[in-house]
Write an enzyme that holds these catalytic residues in place. Structure first.
Site, PDB file in Angstrom:
ATOM      1  N   THR A  86      -6.771  -0.408   3.395  1.00 30.93           N
ATOM      2  CA  THR A  86      -6.445   0.736   4.242  1.00 30.93           C
ATOM      3  C   THR A  86      -5.536   0.332   5.398  1.00 30.93           C
ATOM      4  O   THR A  86      -4.659   1.102   5.810  1.00 30.93           O
ATOM      5  CB  THR A  86      -7.732   1.385   4.786  1.00 30.93           C
ATOM      6  OG1 THR A  86      -8.656   1.594   3.709  1.00 30.93           O
ATOM      7  CG2 THR A  86      -7.430   2.724   5.444  1.00 30.93           C
ATOM      8  N   THR A 126     -10.708   3.833  -0.252  1.00 33.54           N
ATOM      9  CA  THR A 126     -11.235   4.725   0.777  1.00 33.54           C
ATOM     10  C   THR A 126     -10.444   6.029   0.817  1.00 33.54           C
ATOM     11  O   THR A 126      -9.310   6.106   0.336  1.00 33.54           O
ATOM     12  CB  THR A 126     -11.155   4.077   2.167  1.00 33.54           C
ATOM     13  OG1 THR A 126      -9.770   3.881   2.504  1.00 33.54           O
ATOM     14  CG2 THR A 126     -11.903   2.757   2.217  1.00 33.54           C
ATOM     15  N   CYS A 195     -10.246  -1.421  -2.382  1.00 29.81           N
ATOM     16  CA  CYS A 195     -10.958  -1.594  -1.113  1.00 29.81           C
ATOM     17  C   CYS A 195     -11.689  -2.914  -1.215  1.00 29.81           C
ATOM     18  O   CYS A 195     -12.356  -3.177  -2.226  1.00 29.81           O
ATOM     19  CB  CYS A 195     -11.948  -0.449  -0.876  1.00 29.81           C
ATOM     20  SG  CYS A 195     -12.976  -0.695   0.593  1.00 29.81           S
TER      21      CYS A 195
END
Length: 232
Positions: A86, A126, A195
């Site tokens: 992210t 995410t 992730c």
């Protein structure tokens, strides 16, 4: 000439320890002195990246990421990586203040999918990573069709990441199986674990060769970028 690797960690802490382990395990070495010189900054103060992407009234992680990038370079890192997919939403902001190269985890993972001959790839990540469109764009640049889970399955993925791995709880095979079944039901020939908390699930459940683990990809790219060889 061997190079020193800097790791911006703490995002999350367990994934940081895991990439450190993977770098050691995947490096071809027979003694301590043949391993990658690594500097790890396990900065757990970095604000949540997904929270900021989805609602910019939350605290901005960019100043923290930029600070850590400069800090690692100032203490001797020749190359920097961050084991957080992210956070790559803010890659350009990090690279623009860094005097040394920052490895791009998401582009490298998309490149790995292409090397494996993938044509239709599921993305487990995410909400923030998906909203930022970074994986979708990277895969499309490789002429690979990105596939996103349904809203229901995505909620389960987020629960695995936040309620279990980040909370220090183990994920069972029974909890993971519906996620895998759903992605296979979408005709994905590969599934990206996008992730680094999901890399912990992979480590514990040994998910299989259909998965492309972004953390392991980053570890391997970091090793070779620093001038070391990979184990067979």
């Amino acid at each position: 000439m061997k190079k020193t690797l800097g790791i911006i960690g703490g995002v999350g802490p367990l994934a940081t320890m895991f990439i450190g382990e993977m770098i050691v395990r995947r490096t071809k070495a027979s003694k301590d002195q043949e391993h990658v010189h690594t500097i790890i900054d396990n900065d757990t103060t970095i604000p949540d990246r997904t929270a900021y992407i989805l609602d910019q009234t939350n605290e901005n992680p960019v100043p923290y990421l930029q600070r850590d990038t400069q800090k690692l370079a100032s203490v001797g890192a020749d190359i920097i990586c961050i084991p957080c997919n992210t956070a790559h939403t803010f890659f350009h902001e990090m690279q623009e203040v860094s005097p040394v190269p920052v490895l791009h985890m998401i582009r490298e993972t998309a490149k790995r999918a292409s090397e494996l001959g993938a044509k239709r790839v599921g993305i487990l990540a995410t909400d923030g990573t998906l909203a930022a469109n970074v994986y979708q764009a990277a895969l499309q640049e490789m002429d690979i069709e990105p596939v996103i889970a349904s809203v229901h399955i995505q909620k389960q993925v987020m629960s695995v990441i936040y309620d279990y791995v980040k909370a220090g709880k183990e994920v069972t095979p029974e909890q993971w199986q519906p996620i895998e079944d759903a992605m296979l039901g979408l005709d994905c020939d590969r599934i990206i674990l996008g992730c680094t908390e999901l890399s912990i699930v992979n480590k514990e459940l040994k998910l299989g060769e259909r998965y492309i683990d972004s953390l392991i990809v980053l570890a391997e790219v970091a090793i070779t970028a620093c001038g070391y060889e990979l184990n067979n």
